[in-house]
Scaffold this motif. Structure first.
Motif, PDB file in Angstrom:
ATOM      1  N   MET A  70       0.831  -1.211   0.000  1.00 22.69           N
ATOM      2  CA  MET A  70       0.000   0.000   0.000  1.00 22.69           C
ATOM      3  C   MET A  70       0.864   1.259   0.000  1.00 22.69           C
ATOM      4  SD  MET A  70      -2.926  -1.675   0.433  1.00 22.69           S
ATOM      5  CE  MET A  70      -4.220  -0.599   1.037  1.00 22.69           C
ATOM      6  N   LYS A  71       0.338   2.297  -0.654  1.00 16.39           N
ATOM      7  CA  LYS A  71       0.994   3.610  -0.638  1.00 16.39           C
ATOM      8  C   LYS A  71      -0.100   4.660  -0.457  1.00 16.39           C
ATOM      9  CE  LYS A  71       4.177   6.502  -3.361  1.00 16.39           C
ATOM     10  NZ  LYS A  71       5.441   6.483  -2.641  1.00 16.39           N
ATOM     11  N   THR A  72       0.176   5.653   0.363  1.00 20.42           N
ATOM     12  CA  THR A  72      -0.810   6.714   0.565  1.00 20.42           C
ATOM     13  C   THR A  72      -0.684   7.738  -0.563  1.00 20.42           C
ATOM     14  OG1 THR A  72      -0.669   6.395   2.952  1.00 20.42           O
ATOM     15  CG2 THR A  72      -1.679   8.437   2.194  1.00 20.42           C
ATOM     16  N   LEU A 113      -0.318  -0.578  -4.717  1.00 25.13           N
ATOM     17  CA  LEU A 113       0.570  -0.312  -5.853  1.00 25.13           C
ATOM     18  C   LEU A 113       0.493  -1.488  -6.830  1.00 25.13           C
ATOM     19  CD1 LEU A 113       3.787   0.993  -4.030  1.00 25.13           C
ATOM     20  CD2 LEU A 113       2.229   2.339  -5.429  1.00 25.13           C
ATOM     21  N   PRO A 114       0.190  -1.222  -8.116  1.00 21.99           N
ATOM     22  CA  PRO A 114       0.103  -2.348  -9.055  1.00 21.99           C
ATOM     23  C   PRO A 114       1.459  -3.015  -9.308  1.00 21.99           C
ATOM     24  CG  PRO A 114      -0.305  -0.243 -10.179  1.00 21.99           C
ATOM     25  CD  PRO A 114      -0.200   0.059  -8.723  1.00 21.99           C
ATOM     26  N   ARG A 145      11.278 -13.974 -12.291  1.00 22.53           N
ATOM     27  CA  ARG A 145      11.444 -12.546 -12.639  1.00 22.53           C
ATOM     28  C   ARG A 145      10.487 -11.645 -11.854  1.00 22.53           C
ATOM     29  NH1 ARG A 145      15.498 -13.962 -14.245  1.00 22.53           N
ATOM     30  NH2 ARG A 145      16.044 -14.778 -16.283  1.00 22.53           N
ATOM     31  N   GLU A 146       9.336 -12.204 -11.493  1.00 19.86           N
ATOM     32  CA  GLU A 146       8.310 -11.399 -10.815  1.00 19.86           C
ATOM     33  C   GLU A 146       7.664 -12.201  -9.695  1.00 19.86           C
ATOM     34  OE1 GLU A 146       6.507  -8.700 -14.491  1.00 19.86           O
ATOM     35  OE2 GLU A 146       5.354 -10.391 -13.726  1.00 19.86           O
ATOM     36  N   VAL A 147       7.307 -11.469  -8.639  1.00 16.41           N
ATOM     37  CA  VAL A 147       6.540 -12.073  -7.540  1.00 16.41           C
ATOM     38  C   VAL A 147       5.322 -11.189  -7.337  1.00 16.41           C
ATOM     39  CG1 VAL A 147       6.527 -12.577  -5.075  1.00 16.41           C
ATOM     40  CG2 VAL A 147       8.579 -13.039  -6.406  1.00 16.41           C
ATOM     41  N   GLY A 171      -4.116 -10.984 -14.527  1.00 15.75           N
ATOM     42  CA  GLY A 171      -3.244 -10.046 -13.790  1.00 15.75           C
ATOM     43  C   GLY A 171      -4.062  -8.886 -13.264  1.00 15.75           C
ATOM     44  N   GLY A 172      -3.385  -7.789 -12.923  1.00 13.71           N
ATOM     45  CA  GLY A 172      -4.093  -6.605 -12.452  1.00 13.71           C
ATOM     46  C   GLY A 172      -4.637  -6.746 -11.047  1.00 13.71           C
ATOM     47  N   VAL A 173      -4.109  -7.689 -10.277  1.00 12.90           N
ATOM     48  CA  VAL A 173      -4.528  -7.848  -8.880  1.00 12.90           C
ATOM     49  C   VAL A 173      -3.274  -7.926  -8.014  1.00 12.90           C
ATOM     50  CG1 VAL A 173      -4.730 -10.366  -9.167  1.00 12.90           C
ATOM     51  CG2 VAL A 173      -5.908  -9.271  -7.279  1.00 12.90           C
TER      52      VAL A 173
END
Length: 262
Positions: free
Chosen positions: A186-188, A196-197, A233-235, A253-255
């Motif tokens: 999370m980012k404010t 954050l995506p 490569r991604e987590v 994706g997108g979650v």
């Protein structure tokens, strides 16, 4: 090529997930997707050690794994937790087979560099992918407990995140899913907390340094970063409480938050 993914989850998180999560897992398996699960179980290990009156020491935040502690680690991870997860998957109608890294020399390990201080804690040297491939080919979801073994038969306590990253890398899986109890990092923004995506490891370090990532989120994020290993490569960090979360990650994706190496 068949679609497959490796999912890492803490034992306590997985046990608390709703039935709908396991139904989603069953649907994916029925559609020909091949999941592999690697689980941890730190809290359950701690409570069992306490019940048995075995004192444990922490060195630099890591549990010192003596011979007695190792027996309990194996009993809890490869026994109670592993079988609880297998039961939950089977209750949903999917097929699962629980293994530890000892079975078939599945997770081969060597002592970590500071083994003198922290005991039987190991680094993964190799993963016997043939065993995992064989279990998947039979139509079962492999559920793996992170206990390692070396050529001399010595067992090792392996960090679940590191083990999951090594398994994914050896299977050629580039994106790993870390299921936790938060929807992502999370980012404010404009006074509102937003997921954050995507984020890089360097940006994570900056957010920890600035205090934007704080408290209990720090170990979760650092654990996810540990999964970036070899070919991974991604987590993606997701909440297991979100409806159809696994299907959404696999299909569109997108979650959650995608952490990219670099």
């Amino acid at each position: 090529m068949e679609q497959r993914f490796v999912m890492k989850c803490g034992g306590s998180t997985l046990a608390a997930l709703p039935d709908s999560f396991f139904a989603d897992l069953r649907r994916l398996q029925a559609e020909g997707v091949r999941p592999v699960i690697v689980h941890g179980g730190g809290p359950a290990i701690s409570s069992t050690l306490e019940k048995l009156g075995i004192e444990t020491e922490f060195v630099g935040g890591l549990r010192k794994t003596t011979g007695d502690v190792l027996d309990v680690v194996e009993m809890v991870l490869a026994g109670a937790i592993n079988k609880e997860i297998v039961r939950k998957i089977q209750q949903s109608g999917a097929k699962a087979l629980g293994l530890s890294g000892v079975d078939g020399m599945l997770i081969q390990a060597q002592p970590v560099a500071n083994a003198v201080d922290i005991g039987y804690v190991g680094d993964v040297t190799d993963v016997n992918a043939e065993v995992i491939e064989g279990v998947m080919a039979m139509g079962y979801i492999p559920v793996l407990a992170p206990i390692g073994i070396d050529g001399a038969g010595q067992r090792y306590n392996i960090n679940a995140d590191t083990a999951a990253g090594a398994v994914a890398s050896r299977l050629g899986v580039e994106r790993m899913i870390v299921v936790t109890d938060v929807p992502g990092i999370m980012k404010t923004v404009d006074g509102q907390k937003k997921v954050l995506p995507s984020i890089t490891v360097a940006e994570i370090d900056e957010m920890i340094a600035s205090g934007e990532i704080y408290g209990g989120m720090i170990p979760k994020v650092r654990a996810a970063v540990k999964c970036l290993h070899g070919n991974v490569r991604e987590v993606v960090i997701v909440s297991g409480e979100e409806p159809n979360v696994l299907s959404r990650v696999v299909r569109e994706g997108g979650v959650g938050t995608v952490i990219a190496g670099g």
